[in-house]
Design a protein around this motif. Structure first.
Motif, PDB file in Angstrom:
ATOM      1  N   THR A 184       0.852  -1.188   0.000  1.00  0.00           N
ATOM      2  CA  THR A 184       0.000   0.000   0.000  1.00  0.00           C
ATOM      3  C   THR A 184       0.888   1.239   0.000  1.00  0.00           C
ATOM      4  N   SER A 186       0.050   3.955   1.848  1.00  0.00           N
ATOM      5  CA  SER A 186      -0.318   4.773   2.996  1.00  0.00           C
ATOM      6  C   SER A 186      -0.510   3.900   4.223  1.00  0.00           C
ATOM      7  N   ALA A 188      -2.602   4.612   6.323  1.00  0.00           N
ATOM      8  CA  ALA A 188      -4.051   4.646   6.506  1.00  0.00           C
ATOM      9  C   ALA A 188      -4.756   3.494   5.805  1.00  0.00           C
ATOM     10  N   GLU A 189      -4.077   2.852   4.834  1.00  0.00           N
ATOM     11  CA  GLU A 189      -4.678   1.761   4.079  1.00  0.00           C
ATOM     12  C   GLU A 189      -4.256   0.382   4.593  1.00  0.00           C
ATOM     13  N   PRO A 216      -8.659  -0.968   8.262  1.00  0.00           N
ATOM     14  CA  PRO A 216      -8.737   0.436   7.839  1.00  0.00           C
ATOM     15  C   PRO A 216     -10.064   0.790   7.205  1.00  0.00           C
ATOM     16  N   ALA A 218     -10.069   3.390   5.173  1.00  0.00           N
ATOM     17  CA  ALA A 218      -9.606   3.788   3.842  1.00  0.00           C
ATOM     18  C   ALA A 218      -9.469   2.564   2.946  1.00  0.00           C
ATOM     19  N   GLN A 219      -9.834   2.718   1.705  1.00  0.00           N
ATOM     20  CA  GLN A 219      -9.736   1.621   0.749  1.00  0.00           C
ATOM     21  C   GLN A 219      -8.274   1.409   0.351  1.00  0.00           C
ATOM     22  N   ARG A 243      -2.748  13.340   5.044  1.00  0.00           N
ATOM     23  CA  ARG A 243      -4.076  12.730   5.058  1.00  0.00           C
ATOM     24  C   ARG A 243      -4.811  13.050   6.359  1.00  0.00           C
ATOM     25  N   GLN A 249      -8.396   9.773  10.503  1.00  0.00           N
ATOM     26  CA  GLN A 249      -8.395   8.456   9.872  1.00  0.00           C
ATOM     27  C   GLN A 249      -8.829   7.405  10.876  1.00  0.00           C
ATOM     28  N   TRP A 251      -9.803   3.164  11.944  1.00  0.00           N
ATOM     29  CA  TRP A 251      -9.642   1.711  11.828  1.00  0.00           C
ATOM     30  C   TRP A 251     -10.624   1.065  12.785  1.00  0.00           C
TER      31      TRP A 251
END
Length: 348
Positions: A184, A186, A188-189, A216, A218-219, A243, A249, A251
């Motif tokens: 990934t 990020s 975040a992903e 996550p 986020a996708q 981000r 963000q 999870w």
């Protein structure tokens, strides 16, 4: 940017050096391995690259960035554990995104394993600390095997890793993940997994063997080696800072409950996917801060610091990690002069 493609065996060796269990270093504290006892000092020393450790930094997962936020408990976890952290409410979190490498100046595009450490505090004065990584299982079954992996990975003997792999067949699954799973772009992903088993104790005193993961919101978007090579040396830190500045963000924290007979002492063995799981809340990351002068700099994400209602299982890694974290902390704080603080107000 250096070439990222390497022969398969060389890639596994590099990955082996960079990984760190469910969080960082491991060691053994009770003398299981006679006659040469594996100690925190021996294992922490084994983590150091041939050029030496990054002074003033953690001996593994040396590159990272701090964050603060909240854990939003939805109350569902109270069915499994009497810990206050699972009662419905919001609790402050201090955490750290990191890379499984002993090199504090490693290029983000070269480090396969991403990590996350969190400390959740509750009004009763207790804490829950956890260290997680993105692989779905650990590379080896025991702290001793991890020590042997570190030695083999950095050995000058061309046959060291060739001899290690057949002696530790569980490593093959990790090697397959490391060489085939998407990267990934990020933090975040990333899905972060607590690979070690713990025991939740509910209000009736009943015990439940569990593992947990952060999924996550986020996708995830896979990036190719060529795409990674075009990014800067610190792109993960820069991306997550931007981000989170745009929006918090999230999870989802999912707890998985073992069935009788599921392995709890071996983090290299994943549990079957049909095991019962419970969504117990959400981690919300609200602010990113540079580690050099940030709130996570002097925190050990020691997995044995647990609230009432959570205890360690027969998995040997948490106690081993705790001992190594302490040794690493002593070293890096004594080297503080080599790791000067940034000016007040420095940006990540």
């Amino acid at each position: 940017m250096p070439e990222l493609h390497r022969p398969a065996l060389g890639s596994l060796a590099l990955i082996a050096v960079l990984i760190g269990a469910s969080a960082a270093a491991f060691a053994y504290t009770a003398g299981w391995f006679s006659p040469q006892r594996l100690t925190p000092t021996r294992l922490v020393d084994a983590l150091a690259p041939s050029a030496g450790p990054s002074l003033g930094h953690r001996r593994n997962h040396a590159k990272g960035i701090c964050f603060t936020g909240e854990f939003e408990a939805n109350g569902a976890g109270s069915e499994l554990s009497k810990a206050q952290v699972f009662a419905r409410g919001r609790y402050p979190v201090l955490g750290r995104f990191n890379l499984a490498t002993a090199d504090a100046n490693a290029l983000d595009a070269t480090v396969r394993v991403h990590g996350l450490g969190i400390r959740i505090a509750t009004p009763d004065g207790q804490e829950w600390r956890s260290a997680m990584i993105d692989p779905p299982f650990f590379a080896v079954a025991t702290p001793q095997a991890f020590y042997e992996l570190l030695l083999a990975a950095k050995s000058k003997d061309a046959n060291a890793m060739k001899n290690f792999i057949p002696a530790h067949p569980e490593f093959a699954a990790f090697g397959h993940w490391a060489t085939t799973a998407p990267w990934t772009g990020s933090y975040a992903e990333d899905r972060f997994n607590g690979l070690n088993s713990f025991v939740f104790v509910d209000k009736s005193g009943a015990e439940h063997a569990v593992r947990w993961s952060l999924l996550p919101a986020a996708q995830p978007v896979a990036i190719s080696p060529d795409d990674r090579a075009k990014r800067g040396p610190d792109y993960l830190q820069q991306e997550i800072a931007q981000r989170v500045a745009n929006a918090p963000q999230r999870w989802t924290l999912v707890v998985t409950i073992a069935n009788p007979g599921d392995p709890t002492a071996d983090p290299s063995k994943a549990w079957p996917p049909d095991r019962r799981s419970v969504e117990v809340g959400a981690l919300v990351v609200q602010k990113i801060e540079a580690e050099r002068d940030g709130p996570c700099r002097d925190i050990n994400f020691d997995p044995t610091i647990l609230p009432t209602g959570i205890r360690t299982s027969d998995d040997p890694f948490p106690a081993a990690r705790s001992a190594a974290y302490m040794k690493s902390y002593d070293l890096r704080t004594s080297e503080a002069r080599d790791y000067p603080r940034a000016p007040t107000g420095a940006k990540p």
